[in-house]
Design an enzyme around this catalytic site. Sequence first.
Site, PDB file in Angstrom:
ATOM      1  N   GLY A 146      21.604   0.789  25.344  1.00  0.00           N
ATOM      2  CA  GLY A 146      20.180   0.947  25.029  1.00  0.00           C
ATOM      3  C   GLY A 146      19.980   1.170  23.535  1.00  0.00           C
ATOM      4  O   GLY A 146      19.115   0.558  22.896  1.00  0.00           O
ATOM      5  N   ASP A 164      22.866  10.463  16.570  1.00  0.00           N
ATOM      6  CA  ASP A 164      22.913  11.486  17.609  1.00  0.00           C
ATOM      7  C   ASP A 164      21.462  11.788  17.928  1.00  0.00           C
ATOM      8  O   ASP A 164      20.615  11.884  17.034  1.00  0.00           O
ATOM      9  CB  ASP A 164      23.660  12.746  17.183  1.00  0.00           C
ATOM     10  CG  ASP A 164      23.997  13.603  18.413  1.00  0.00           C
ATOM     11  OD1 ASP A 164      24.305  13.028  19.483  1.00  0.00           O
ATOM     12  OD2 ASP A 164      23.927  14.832  18.329  1.00  0.00           O
ATOM     13  N   HIS A 213      11.671   7.923  18.483  1.00  0.00           N
ATOM     14  CA  HIS A 213      12.414   8.709  17.484  1.00  0.00           C
ATOM     15  C   HIS A 213      13.435   7.818  16.773  1.00  0.00           C
ATOM     16  O   HIS A 213      13.599   7.887  15.567  1.00  0.00           O
ATOM     17  CB  HIS A 213      13.101   9.880  18.204  1.00  0.00           C
ATOM     18  CG  HIS A 213      13.870   9.465  19.441  1.00  0.00           C
ATOM     19  ND1 HIS A 213      13.346   8.637  20.408  1.00  0.00           N
ATOM     20  CD2 HIS A 213      15.145   9.726  19.834  1.00  0.00           C
ATOM     21  CE1 HIS A 213      14.242   8.437  21.339  1.00  0.00           C
ATOM     22  NE2 HIS A 213      15.343   9.077  21.022  1.00  0.00           N
ATOM     23  N   LYS A 235       8.090   0.763  22.865  1.00  0.00           N
ATOM     24  CA  LYS A 235       8.969   1.920  22.605  1.00  0.00           C
ATOM     25  C   LYS A 235       9.615   1.765  21.228  1.00  0.00           C
ATOM     26  O   LYS A 235       9.709   2.734  20.469  1.00  0.00           O
ATOM     27  CB  LYS A 235      10.058   2.033  23.687  1.00  0.00           C
ATOM     28  CG  LYS A 235      11.067   3.124  23.373  1.00  0.00           C
ATOM     29  CD  LYS A 235      12.153   3.323  24.403  1.00  0.00           C
ATOM     30  CE  LYS A 235      13.164   4.347  23.888  1.00  0.00           C
ATOM     31  NZ  LYS A 235      14.303   4.570  24.769  1.00  0.00           N
ATOM     32  N   ASN A 263      26.455   3.131  23.664  1.00  0.00           N
ATOM     33  CA  ASN A 263      25.244   3.146  24.482  1.00  0.00           C
ATOM     34  C   ASN A 263      24.464   1.831  24.271  1.00  0.00           C
ATOM     35  O   ASN A 263      23.963   1.562  23.183  1.00  0.00           O
ATOM     36  CB  ASN A 263      24.419   4.377  24.059  1.00  0.00           C
ATOM     37  CG  ASN A 263      23.119   4.507  24.827  1.00  0.00           C
ATOM     38  OD1 ASN A 263      22.403   3.536  25.016  1.00  0.00           O
ATOM     39  ND2 ASN A 263      22.817   5.717  25.233  1.00  0.00           N
ATOM     40  N   ASP A 317      13.800   8.821  29.452  1.00  0.00           N
ATOM     41  CA  ASP A 317      12.526   8.091  29.331  1.00  0.00           C
ATOM     42  C   ASP A 317      11.585   8.275  30.540  1.00  0.00           C
ATOM     43  O   ASP A 317      10.372   8.410  30.353  1.00  0.00           O
ATOM     44  CB  ASP A 317      12.773   6.590  29.077  1.00  0.00           C
ATOM     45  CG  ASP A 317      13.235   6.326  27.652  1.00  0.00           C
ATOM     46  OD1 ASP A 317      13.001   7.175  26.783  1.00  0.00           O
ATOM     47  OD2 ASP A 317      13.817   5.249  27.416  1.00  0.00           O
TER      48      ASP A 317
HETATM   49  P1  ITT Z   1      26.811   7.511  21.899  1.00  0.00           P
HETATM   50  O1  ITT Z   1      27.301   8.912  21.614  1.00  0.00           O
HETATM   51  O2  ITT Z   1      27.915   6.541  22.250  1.00  0.00           O
HETATM   52  O3  ITT Z   1      25.935   6.979  20.799  1.00  0.00           O
HETATM   53  P2  ITT Z   1      25.339   8.731  24.096  1.00  0.00           P
HETATM   54  O4  ITT Z   1      24.551   8.147  25.218  1.00  0.00           O
HETATM   55  O5  ITT Z   1      26.474   9.656  24.446  1.00  0.00           O
HETATM   56  O6  ITT Z   1      25.848   7.523  23.172  1.00  0.00           O
HETATM   57  P3  ITT Z   1      24.151  10.899  22.550  1.00  0.00           P
HETATM   58  O7  ITT Z   1      25.423  11.650  22.479  1.00  0.00           O
HETATM   59  O8  ITT Z   1      23.372  10.709  21.295  1.00  0.00           O
HETATM   60  O9  ITT Z   1      24.320   9.422  23.138  1.00  0.00           O
HETATM   61  O10 ITT Z   1      23.265  11.571  23.650  1.00  0.00           O
HETATM   62  C1  ITT Z   1      21.948  11.385  23.667  1.00  0.00           C
HETATM   63  C2  ITT Z   1      21.422  11.531  25.064  1.00  0.00           C
HETATM   64  O11 ITT Z   1      20.020  11.821  24.875  1.00  0.00           O
HETATM   65  C3  ITT Z   1      21.510  10.196  25.814  1.00  0.00           C
HETATM   66  O12 ITT Z   1      22.601  10.122  26.674  1.00  0.00           O
HETATM   67  C4  ITT Z   1      20.187  10.191  26.565  1.00  0.00           C
HETATM   68  O13 ITT Z   1      20.333  10.875  27.779  1.00  0.00           O
HETATM   69  C5  ITT Z   1      19.239  10.980  25.657  1.00  0.00           C
HETATM   70  N1  ITT Z   1      18.478  10.027  24.834  1.00  0.00           N
HETATM   71  C6  ITT Z   1      18.700   9.649  23.548  1.00  0.00           C
HETATM   72  N2  ITT Z   1      17.829   8.738  23.145  1.00  0.00           N
HETATM   73  C7  ITT Z   1      17.034   8.485  24.197  1.00  0.00           C
HETATM   74  C8  ITT Z   1      15.964   7.611  24.432  1.00  0.00           C
HETATM   75  O14 ITT Z   1      15.539   6.755  23.505  1.00  0.00           O
HETATM   76  N3  ITT Z   1      15.388   7.622  25.621  1.00  0.00           N
HETATM   77  C9  ITT Z   1      15.820   8.451  26.583  1.00  0.00           C
HETATM   78  N4  ITT Z   1      16.841   9.298  26.472  1.00  0.00           N
HETATM   79  C10 ITT Z   1      17.447   9.323  25.281  1.00  0.00           C
END
Ligand code: ITT
Length: 201
Positions: free
Chosen positions: A11, A74, A185, A180, A9, A160
């Site tokens: 971001g 996560d 978090h 941010k 990810n 977001d």
């Molecule tokens: P990785 O597993 O490769 O790290 P992912 O996008 O699949 O990336 P997660 O399994 O941790 O990440 O899923 C977290 C989801 O929660 C992510 O896809 C976002 O939709 C949301 N999320 C997490 N952090 C966020 C943030 O800072 N702002 C907005 N949404 C967020």
Amino acid sequence: MKLLVATRNKGKLKEITQKFSSIPDIALFSIEDIEKEIGSISEVIEDGTTFAENALKKARDLSQRTGYPAMADDSGLVVDALGGEPGVYSARYAGDGATDAERNALILEKLKDVPARERKARFVCVLALVVPEKGEFLAEGICEGEISTEPKGSHGFGYDPIFYLPEYHATMAEIPLEIKNTLSHRARALEKAAKIVQLLI
Ligand code: ITT
């Protein structure tokens, strides 16, 4: 210390790199950097029931494959009026292949009759550090807010645009990334993780 970051990810990666940039003697590598050396790395199935379980699973997998220290995050959105959903299902809410906009629309639809005072929510992030011969470490960060009634803003990613921060009178997607990164978090979990890393170097 070489530290592999188990995420694809962009971001998240940007936020992690910025937060760790002030730690001396640490070199961060993304999954994509590692893949250039050892070939493609299959996706870890995030089937844990808690953020900690999933973060540990991702960090252990990458560390075991490479022999290097690895860190994984996560994270997700926890909405009180939805009994804690989407929680660990945040990335897959609204089905595989759904877009961020579709996930946001689904939450707004489910909350359409929920009054302002009952729209409390929080972003939760658990970072897992797996360091060969030194152990496994967890760091948690929480950011409290509310679910807005419409998406607003174009910064950040994921949920977001619908995550409203009352003290800023804005959604997380309306505030600049630099802000941010001081209150999210992930920022809070990263501050704790950075302290752990400094003790391990
Ligand atoms: P990785 O597993 O490769 O790290 P992912 O996008 O699949 O990336 P997660 O399994 O941790 O990440 O899923 C977290 C989801 O929660 C992510 O896809 C976002 O939709 C949301 N999320 C997490 N952090 C966020 C943030 O800072 N702002 C907005 N949404 C967020």
